[in-house]
Design an enzyme around this catalytic site. Sequence first.
Site, PDB file in Angstrom:
ATOM      1  NE  ARG A 227      -3.964   0.195   2.053  1.00  0.00           N
ATOM      2  CZ  ARG A 227      -4.202  -0.885   2.775  1.00  0.00           C
ATOM      3  NH1 ARG A 227      -3.436  -1.157   3.812  1.00  0.00           N
ATOM      4  NH2 ARG A 227      -5.176  -1.707   2.461  1.00  0.00           N
ATOM      5  CB  ALA A 228       4.073   2.105   1.638  1.00  0.00           C
TER       6      ALA A 228
END
Length: 716
Positions: free
Chosen positions: A275-276
Amino acid sequence: MTTTYPFSAIVGMDGLRLALLLNAVSPAVGGVLVRGEKGTAKSTAVRAIAALLPEVDVVAGCRFSCDPAAPDPSCPDGPHEPGTGEARPARMVELPVGASEDRLVGALDIERALSDGVKAFEPGLLADAHRGVLYVDEVNLLHDHLIDLLLDAAAMGASYVEREGVSVRHAARFLLVGTMNPEEGELRPQLLDRFGLTVEVAASRDTGERVEVVRRRLAYDEDPEGFAARWAADEEALRERIAAARALLPRVGLGDRALRQIAAVCAGFEVDGMRADIVTARTATALAAWAGRTDVRTEDVRGAALLSLPHRRRRAPFDAPGLDEDKLDEILRRFEEDDPEPDPDPGPEGPGDGPDGSDGPDDTGGGPQEGAGDGGREQTPPTAPEPSVPDQRGGEHEAAEREDGSARADRDGGAADPGERDGGTGGAGGERAAVGAAEPFRTRRLDVPGLGEGAAGRRSRARSAHGRTTGARRPRGTLSALHLTATVRAAAPHQRTRGRSGPGLLVRRDDLREAVREGREGNLVLFVVDASGSMAARKRMSAIKGAVLSLLLDAYQRRDKVGLITFRGADAELALPPTSSVDAAAVRLERLPTGGRTPLAAGLLKAREVLRVERLRDPARRPLLVVVTDGRATEARRSGGPAPVERAGRAARMLAGDGVASVVVDCESGPVRLGLAGALAGGLRGTRVTLDELRADSVTALVRDVRNVSNPRRAA
């Protein structure tokens, strides 16, 4: 109608303003979590950005704000025919901390659903916020199940409401903004990760900036409409720039080189999951669009990482989120050396030329500064929006201090404090500096006995809205969890008298039954820590602090409130009033000095007073008292009064009479042991455990349920 404080008039807080603007440009970034101390205008900035969002076209009469150009095919108010709609301002919806699940996601009319087969749905706040802003003040104080629902909707762009097989789905895409004061408790890491960006805000220490903040606020409070009118031109320019960046966003290209930079940065900081990387890529693209460019550059990747990674980096428990900018620059520098950028082919637009002739990403639309002398306004060039990043010494710095403390302890050879050598009669002169805590470990769960009804958590058994179903009862207030079998059983005997002639079941409100569920609650864990000379041997105190730190970590994971009382010298002190911020308790513990006499009775009486006040504030939250001591009591004896040990025993019996569940962590060591901690546990009618028994992996059996007043024979 209240006039909103202009976004352009906000002084400083460049990182916060930039994060909000990027989400206004690209809602796919995933929202903003604003962390900061109280009184830093977090709420003011969030409310101000909502006024800058472009108007939205909606289907007339649709409660779910469907877009007339592409209506939601599953809209509960649909189906809608594509066509023209009506324009209205984007909404900003606030979610109160005490909101219910039905208020957030909406509610079904269970009675009509069962009797008529009609999906009668009352929309919640998620529907109201669709295509607007959903603002959650003090998001860290929301119940976990509400946060889960909120963030799931933000991630999927839709809200699902299901009640016993009857389900409703509607679109829910919004700009999610949460604010929190870390002193009041942290969010769980998996919840932190669901926010796209995070920003730390703090009050400026610059005198001139603080003066300007006060001047503008006073001017706004005196004449809100007039103040807003003076900034109207700047607000309109900023609104137009947001719209231009939104229009440019689809044409921004994220090349392979920028993607490799993003991957290198995320891998370098060892963030979990992917997700980062995705959020950083979206943020970098939004930064390029905000600058009026169609290509993503290194400065965009760097700016995006400063906003998207601080709350995702791997960190030790109780470390504040943050990002090491030196490390970030080093990763980008190494990338440049390994993959040098080719000479750019200058296009028709010069570097930094935005659609409005602005100077690129450094311009956050901060607007002109209000003049201090004649009440006029002086135009000043925009300033660079450097996101606020806290001091990054973090866990490494604390670990170094702990290592230093351990080394000193080794040199001392475990020698006791002067207050201990003289039999605990030393006064304030026996104080020693704080000792670092030993490494925390996983502790056994200590439960409060019985069945509570407190706030949702993970410690003691409790009746709750979530958990396994154990029975049914008549609804208390709004029905939220239907017990279908019990409802049918209640309605079945009355079908003939109600004139049932068809296949449907005739259900009335009196037939409805709600499920009774058993889950877990969070408790108030009040630590009473002996910091006297008898506990001050450096190796020993380090181990004791490590044990308390381990219990604090356990309290954090189980969503407890915590408080910290210390006693030493002549009296006891409430070092930390009960709070949800376990981090704050860990900081107080780390700085705890030791030395002096042992006023054990004062510590217990202080605990009784704190628990009495907390019982009035939050009667549903049951307390768990954890006393960390070797059981000794060495205070100045009053003439004709009872001995210190006897006074401590009386205080313990008073707490037991109040029904307080207790655990005594016995810290006594050495070949000769007096067993005073065991006697104290008996007076409290609680459980005595040693430091070794506290470990979850200890071979010594530990009774999990704390003994209480109703079971005096279970004394330690």
